[in-house]
Design a protein around this motif. Structure first.
Motif, PDB file in Angstrom:
ATOM      1  N   ARG A   1      28.712  61.465 -39.027  1.00 49.22           N
ATOM      2  CA  ARG A   1      28.401  61.435 -37.600  1.00 49.22           C
ATOM      3  C   ARG A   1      29.635  61.839 -36.786  1.00 49.22           C
ATOM      4  O   ARG A   1      29.544  62.548 -35.795  1.00 49.22           O
TER       5      ARG A   1
ATOM      6  N   ARG B   1      38.634  60.101 -28.020  1.00 49.89           N
ATOM      7  CA  ARG B   1      38.574  60.968 -29.190  1.00 49.89           C
ATOM      8  C   ARG B   1      38.031  60.164 -30.353  1.00 49.89           C
ATOM      9  O   ARG B   1      37.976  58.933 -30.308  1.00 49.89           O
ATOM     10  N   LEU B   2      37.692  60.852 -31.362  1.00 51.02           N
ATOM     11  CA  LEU B   2      37.185  60.181 -32.545  1.00 51.02           C
ATOM     12  C   LEU B   2      38.310  60.002 -33.544  1.00 51.02           C
ATOM     13  O   LEU B   2      39.136  60.881 -33.729  1.00 51.02           O
TER      14      LEU B   2
ATOM     15  N   PRO C   1      19.017  58.803 -36.273  1.00 47.84           N
ATOM     16  CA  PRO C   1      19.918  57.739 -36.714  1.00 47.84           C
ATOM     17  C   PRO C   1      20.013  57.612 -38.243  1.00 47.84           C
ATOM     18  O   PRO C   1      20.909  56.953 -38.747  1.00 47.84           O
TER      19      PRO C   1
ATOM     20  N   THR D   1      10.338  59.616 -25.567  1.00 53.84           N
ATOM     21  CA  THR D   1      10.562  58.827 -26.787  1.00 53.84           C
ATOM     22  C   THR D   1      11.959  58.221 -26.772  1.00 53.84           C
ATOM     23  O   THR D   1      12.142  57.033 -27.041  1.00 53.84           O
ATOM     24  N   VAL D   2      12.948  59.044 -26.440  1.00 58.72           N
ATOM     25  CA  VAL D   2      14.316  58.512 -26.402  1.00 58.72           C
ATOM     26  C   VAL D   2      14.383  57.377 -25.378  1.00 58.72           C
ATOM     27  O   VAL D   2      14.968  56.317 -25.630  1.00 58.72           O
TER      28      VAL D   2
ATOM     29  N   ALA E   1      23.949  56.027 -31.802  1.00 56.20           N
ATOM     30  CA  ALA E   1      23.908  57.381 -32.373  1.00 56.20           C
ATOM     31  C   ALA E   1      23.099  58.291 -31.452  1.00 56.20           C
ATOM     32  O   ALA E   1      23.511  59.420 -31.154  1.00 56.20           O
ATOM     33  N   LEU E   2      21.958  57.800 -30.984  1.00 59.51           N
ATOM     34  CA  LEU E   2      21.145  58.619 -30.074  1.00 59.51           C
ATOM     35  C   LEU E   2      21.932  58.956 -28.813  1.00 59.51           C
ATOM     36  O   LEU E   2      21.873  60.082 -28.311  1.00 59.51           O
TER      37      LEU E   2
ATOM     38  N   ARG F   1      13.048  54.200 -26.719  1.00 58.10           N
ATOM     39  CA  ARG F   1      13.948  53.515 -27.660  1.00 58.10           C
ATOM     40  C   ARG F   1      15.029  52.763 -26.902  1.00 58.10           C
ATOM     41  O   ARG F   1      15.491  51.719 -27.343  1.00 58.10           O
TER      42      ARG F   1
ATOM     43  N   ASN G   1      32.622  56.724 -28.751  1.00 59.26           N
ATOM     44  CA  ASN G   1      33.592  57.128 -29.762  1.00 59.26           C
ATOM     45  C   ASN G   1      34.162  55.936 -30.506  1.00 59.26           C
ATOM     46  O   ASN G   1      34.426  56.008 -31.701  1.00 59.26           O
TER      47      ASN G   1
ATOM     48  N   LYS H   1      23.562  68.235 -39.626  1.00 59.87           N
ATOM     49  CA  LYS H   1      22.633  67.123 -39.514  1.00 59.87           C
ATOM     50  C   LYS H   1      21.760  67.170 -40.740  1.00 59.87           C
ATOM     51  O   LYS H   1      21.286  68.243 -41.116  1.00 59.87           O
TER      52      LYS H   1
ATOM     53  N   ARG I   1      26.207  64.726 -26.263  1.00 57.86           N
ATOM     54  CA  ARG I   1      26.684  66.006 -26.762  1.00 57.86           C
ATOM     55  C   ARG I   1      25.703  67.121 -26.430  1.00 57.86           C
ATOM     56  O   ARG I   1      26.023  68.297 -26.523  1.00 57.86           O
TER      57      ARG I   1
ATOM     58  N   ARG J   1      23.180  50.233 -33.483  1.00 50.73           N
ATOM     59  CA  ARG J   1      23.904  51.384 -34.015  1.00 50.73           C
ATOM     60  C   ARG J   1      23.086  52.659 -33.880  1.00 50.73           C
ATOM     61  O   ARG J   1      23.612  53.718 -33.531  1.00 50.73           O
ATOM     62  N   GLY J   2      21.797  52.567 -34.141  1.00 59.18           N
ATOM     63  CA  GLY J   2      20.935  53.738 -34.011  1.00 59.18           C
ATOM     64  C   GLY J   2      20.883  54.221 -32.575  1.00 59.18           C
ATOM     65  O   GLY J   2      20.915  55.425 -32.297  1.00 59.18           O
TER      66      GLY J   2
ATOM     67  N   ASP K   1      22.820  67.724 -28.032  1.00 56.61           N
ATOM     68  CA  ASP K   1      22.001  68.274 -29.107  1.00 56.61           C
ATOM     69  C   ASP K   1      20.754  67.424 -29.378  1.00 56.61           C
ATOM     70  O   ASP K   1      20.078  67.598 -30.372  1.00 56.61           O
ATOM     71  N   LEU K   2      20.461  66.525 -28.470  1.00 59.69           N
ATOM     72  CA  LEU K   2      19.163  65.839 -28.488  1.00 59.69           C
ATOM     73  C   LEU K   2      18.672  65.862 -27.052  1.00 59.69           C
ATOM     74  O   LEU K   2      19.320  65.311 -26.161  1.00 59.69           O
TER      75      LEU K   2
ATOM     76  N   ALA L   1      13.910  61.628 -32.518  1.00 51.78           N
ATOM     77  CA  ALA L   1      14.735  60.517 -32.039  1.00 51.78           C
ATOM     78  C   ALA L   1      14.773  59.375 -33.056  1.00 51.78           C
ATOM     79  O   ALA L   1      15.726  58.610 -33.103  1.00 51.78           O
ATOM     80  N   ASP L   2      13.736  59.254 -33.845  1.00 54.57           N
ATOM     81  CA  ASP L   2      13.724  58.196 -34.856  1.00 54.57           C
ATOM     82  C   ASP L   2      14.405  58.626 -36.156  1.00 54.57           C
ATOM     83  O   ASP L   2      14.910  57.792 -36.908  1.00 54.57           O
TER      84      ASP L   2
ATOM     85  N   SER M   1      16.354  53.307 -34.992  1.00 61.99           N
ATOM     86  CA  SER M   1      16.328  53.797 -33.612  1.00 61.99           C
ATOM     87  C   SER M   1      16.058  52.663 -32.622  1.00 61.99           C
ATOM     88  O   SER M   1      16.142  52.859 -31.420  1.00 61.99           O
TER      89      SER M   1
ATOM     90  N   HIS N   1      24.314  61.758 -29.486  1.00 62.52           N
ATOM     91  CA  HIS N   1      23.620  63.057 -29.513  1.00 62.52           C
ATOM     92  C   HIS N   1      23.221  63.500 -28.102  1.00 62.52           C
ATOM     93  O   HIS N   1      23.361  64.666 -27.748  1.00 62.52           O
TER      94      HIS N   1
ATOM     95  N   MET O   1      31.614  55.234 -33.102  1.00 65.89           N
ATOM     96  CA  MET O   1      31.519  56.255 -34.139  1.00 65.89           C
ATOM     97  C   MET O   1      32.842  56.429 -34.886  1.00 65.89           C
ATOM     98  O   MET O   1      32.882  56.939 -35.988  1.00 65.89           O
TER      99      MET O   1
END
Ligand SMILES: Cc1cc2nc3c(=O)[nH]c(=O)nc-3n(C[C@H](O)[C@H](O)[C@H](O)COP(=O)(O)OP(=O)(O)OC[C@H]3O[C@@H](n4cnc5c(N)ncnc54)[C@H](O)[C@@H]3O)c2cc1C
Lengths: 491, 379
Positions: free
Chosen positions: A40, A350-351, A32, B60-61, B45-46, B64, B11, A50, B52, B41-42, B54-55, A28-29, B37, B49, B14
């Motif tokens: 990203r 959307r991105l 980012p 821990t998350v 990002a988390l 944060r 979005n 990644k 989506r 911004r960090g 994939d985390l 998690a750290d 984190s 993820h 990002m």
């Protein structure tokens, strides 16, 4: 030399150097730090791309950086120095993993205005540095659009500059001395803390714009300027883009050096108006700034610039209204961001991406360049804005696309490539301020020819193991060509 | 927050030209820990993820996400309006649903469900702050909603609010059975706690207002203000009465104020995040302070939308007591540099945090709530 230690061992070793609280190894750290904005966004479609670092370390002092580098070179572990992470060319992506050195905590600021300089840690932000300086009547001028967040270390490492460069120059013009930790951990001082020096090679200049590929900058001494107390801003809106250029050339031709001379195209004006301004409609605009110590001089200069603009048919706003001027200025800094507002609002989230172009040209070639790029955009069906620091030949193009298919990504990439090649063919440089990083590495050889070989030799001399920010600036032999293309193929 | 809305916000961040990181400008947790984190911004990002998939969600998350004060500075500087603080709140909610709520918050959340306050105090003692001998009418056009912090931790302040309203000659009363407004739950991702929902709490409080026949509710806690004024309607509970923060009421009824006593004093005003940045109330307290004879109001360099947080919001004081004091200390130092003798605020939470920190570090600055300040100068 031994092989790369596994994660637990790495963590233990690093903790021994900087303390456990300054080492991060949890996913998690690390995440980012694994991508820039561009990557990203792509991850949204291609989640497997990644680039996780093995660890993030936040050192507090030079001796710790030195120990880390000695250790890293012994084990051939990549090291990526990092400031605020606002760079725009993929400079920070840990393509081979390794240790990210987040320098945020090395943020000491020691103003020495009696010597007309300031000594700062690399993690000090531009904004904090200038807060301290302005209280004492001074400032460090090269204000990039990211001024609120970016660090001095990042600015030196990318030779950042901004809309004030026409009068005040880029970061390089202010660097007097640097303390640098080399790849093997040796600490060297480059340059002296004096206003000028003719002593030996100017090695400090090698590190300005080196994007973390030659060493870690741990202390920076900058020249500072007296803060100009009087500032005036005016926006001039023209019926044609040509008119705006002609007026800009006339201003410069009259021997005026404005504090800023910014060009905006029609879409930028539209974006500004969508963000709440009510500017006159037009095809192009100049945002002018004059500053100095004496009101009469500043206002006189502004009047002359306004006359030049009106002579080309411009309507001007802000002359009498400094508050509006300030707001316009803030909005100008957000142009790229407000671009997304120009797209039709999507049915589903959307991105949206921007492929940014940041070329530098001889002033006399700018108009031709902009005309040709606009034609190219039209031809390729790409929507984008064009703006820039006309005073110093720097053109920015932000083109917007939705990367939902390989074709769209490819189209944007090809446009970016064409726009860069066009600038090179007109005698320009592929980047005037954002740097090379990963995304622009494929074009470096075209610009520098054999000089790139010299750069590579210097890199090998200073970083024989190639541990410092690998993959960037085409220094590792073959440029890392269009990674994106390869990724799509693999997908 | 609906999933679509959450996606749009992430979005927007990002997708912006840059995922630019301008939100690093003034982030208390970034200043404390210095890593992505724990910067907006960090965290965005988390969230991307997590969303989506994939985390995997983890303690821990969650940590944060919970180490953020929700001051909203990032929202104020974000050029694309992605609103990181709202996304972080939504992430807390989703992490809680998956079983990753830090226990400290869960315990307090459960207490809110049972005893209607997050301070682990009995509901029965909610009115223990009431000055003895005070008689309030059964019905009145205005009700004062004291909130949990004033009721349990800043009792003197609650008493002073009542005193001030009385001196101003306003006809008001209290709720018969006041419950927590729900702000604590909303900010700590507990839209639902042990079967209780903020929606249910909102409905209860509104019914109580109805029983008093009131047309307006006044609160002195910005957390309550945001809950009543912004969160309740978002939850579909529209208060059909006027909702005011006390500074707005005082400003409107300025003619009733008699705060004319006292010598020359230089004061500075601290904007509570939930009143300022989150709700846009900046000018009323300033107008009030500058209208007082002998009072010179000076601004800290960071004021209004970019003011620095006191460090106690978003559950941060409860979760990170020492770190939260470091955040407060920076604000106090900034206040002291203005040359002010008094730091005035308009929030029981900020008051408590700043006053205690000033004392702990011997910073020699008086910290008061606007209500106390007005009463001191009455007459
Ligand atoms: C909204 C926005 C507007 C921008 N506007 C401008 C503009 O007008 N002009 C401009 O020039 N740029 C601009 N940029 C780009 C960027 O802000 C600058 O390049 C800035 O100088 C980067 O600083 P940073 O602290 O974020 O560095 P980072 O992004 O963290 O790092 C940049 C590079 O420097 C290296 N580095 C950082 N610190 C050190 C160190 N101590 N030692 C060795 N290497 C180091 C890194 O390895 C990396 O290669 C903009 C960016 C954004 C997001």
């Amino acid at each position: 030399m031994s092989s790369r230690p596994e994660r637990r061992e790495l963590e233990r070793e690093l903790a021994g150097m900087v303390g456990r609280e300054n080492v991060l190894t949890e996913e998690a750290d690390l995440l980012p730090y694994s991508a820039d904005h561009f990557l990203r966004g792509l991850q949204h479609y291609l989640p497997k791309f990644k680039f996780l670092p093995d660890a993030v370390v936040t050192p507090l002092e030079t001796s710790q950086v030195s120990r880390i580098l000695r250790f890293a070179s012994l084990h051939r572990i990549p090291v990526i120095p990092r400031g605020a992470g606002t760079s725009l060319a993929g400079q920070l992506i840990p393509v081979e993993g390794g240790i990210v050195l987040d320098l945020k905590k090395m943020n000491r600021i020691e103003p020495r205005v009696e010597d007309r300089m300031v000594v700062a840690g690399p993690g000090a932000t531009y904004a904090e540095l200038n807060r301290e300086l302005e209280r004492r009547g001074y400032f460090f001028p090269p204000e990039p659009g990211s001024a609120m967040a970016c660090t001095v270390g990042g600015m030196v490492s990318t030779n950042a500059s901004g809309s004030g460069a026409v009068k005040y120059g880029a970061t390089r013009n202010y660097v007097l001395s640097l303390e640098v930790v080399l790849a093997g951990g040796e600490v060297v001082r480059l340059g002296r803390k004096v206003a000028k020096s003719a002593s030996g090679y100017s090695l400090k200049d090698l590190f300005v714009g080196s994007e973390g590929t030659l060493g870690v900058i741990t202390e920076i001494t900058l020249r500072v300027e007296p803060y100009p107390p009087i500032r005036r801003t005016t926006m001039a809106v023209f019926p044609s883009l040509e008119g705006a250029f002609e007026a800009a050339m006339e201003i410069l031709g009259r021997g005026i050096t404005p504090a800023s001379l910014e060009l905006l195209d029609e879409l930028c004006l539209l974006a500004l108006n969508m963000s709440g301004f009510s500017l006159p409609e037009g095809k192009g605009a100049l945002l002018l700034r004059s500053d100095g110590r004496y009101r009469e001089a500043v206002e006189g200069e502004m009047e002359e610039m306004v006359r030049a603009c009106r002579g080309k048919g411009a309507e001007t706003v802000g002359v009498e209204d400094e508050a509006l001027g300030r707001r316009l200025w803030e909005a100008r800094e957000k142009i790229s961001a407000s671009l997304t507002k120009l797209l039709p609002s999507p049915e589903t989230p959307r991105l949206v991406f921007q492929a940014s172009v940041d070329v530098g040209l001889p002033l006399s070639k700018m108009l031709e360049y902009v005309r040709r790029v606009k034609a190219l955009m039209e031809e390729r069906g790409i929507m984008g804005v064009c703006f820039g620091h006309v005073g110093d030949g720097n053109v920015h193009i932000g083109s917007t696309f939705v990367p939902e298919s390989p074709e769209q990504v490819e189209r944007a990439r090809r446009f970016q490539e064409e726009a860069i090649r066009l600038a090179l063919s007109l005698g320009g440089t592929l980047t005037a301020e954002h740097g090379v990083g990963l995304w622009k590495a494929p074009y470096l050889e075209e610009e520098h020819g054999y000089a790139l070989e010299l750069m590579r030799s210097l890199k090998r001399l200073l970083d024989p193991q190639g541990i410092l920010n690998p993959g960037k600036m085409a220094l590792d032999g073959i440029p890392r060509v269009a990674l994106m293309e390869r990724w799509w193929e693999e997908k | 927050m609906r999933l679509e809305e959450l996606r749009t916000k992430i979005n927007a961040c990002m997708s912006s030209s840059t995922a630019c990181g301008l939100c690093r400008t003034q982030c208390p947790s970034l200043e404390l820990w210095g890593v992505e984190s724990r910067a907006p911004r960090g965290r965005m990002a988390l969230c991307a993820h997590l969303l989506r998939g994939d985390l995997p969600p983890s303690n821990t998350v969650a940590e944060r996400m919970f180490s953020c004060v929700l001051c909203g500075n990032c929202d104020a500087v974000c050029p694309v309006g992605a609103g990181p603080s709202r996304v972080i709140e939504a992430a807390r909610e989703r992490l809680r649903e998956r079983g990753f709520l830090p226990p400290k918050y869960g315990e307090r959340g459960g207490h809110v469900a049972r005893e209607h306050n997050p301070y682990l105090e009995p509901h029965a003692s909610r009115l223990s702050w009431l000055p003895p001998g005070l008689h309030l009418p059964g019905k009145a056009p205005l009700v004062y909603f004291a909130g949990c912090t004033s009721s349990y931790r800043e009792k003197e302040l609650a008493g002073k609010v009542v005193e001030l309203l009385g001196r101003m000659g306003l006809e008001f009363t209290l709720l018969g059975d006041e419950w927590c407004c729900g702000s604590f739950l909303l900010r700590t991702g507990q839209g639902e706690a042990d079967g209780a929902t903020v929606e249910g709490m909102a409905r209860h409080n509104l019914e109580e207002v109805g029983r008093r026949g009131a047309r307006e509710v006044v609160v002195n806690c910005p957390g309550c203000y945001r809950a009543w004024k912004s969160d309740y309607p978002e939850l579909g509970v529209e208060p059909e009465v006027g909702v005011l923060h006390l500074v707005q009421l005082l400003d409107r009824e300025r003619g009733r104020l008699r705060a004319e006593r006292g010598g020359e004093v230089r004061v500075t005003y601290h904007d509570p995040c939930h009143l300022g940045r989150h709700m846009g109330v900046y000018e009323e307290p300033r107008r009030l302070l500058s209208s007082l004879p002998g009072v010179e109001l000076v601004e800290m360099p960071r004021n209004r939308e970019n003011s620095w947080c006191c460090g106690s919001g978003g559950g941060f004081r409860a979760g990170y007591p020492d770190a939260s004091k470091q955040v407060a200390k920076r604000r106090l130092e900034e206040a002291r540099e203005t040359g002010a003798q008094v730091l005035v605020t308009a929030c029981p939470f900020c008051l408590r945090q700043l006053r205690e920190t000033a004392e702990a570090f011997g910073l020699g600055l008086r910290v008061v709530d606007l209500v106390e300040f007005l009463l001191e100068r009455w007459g």
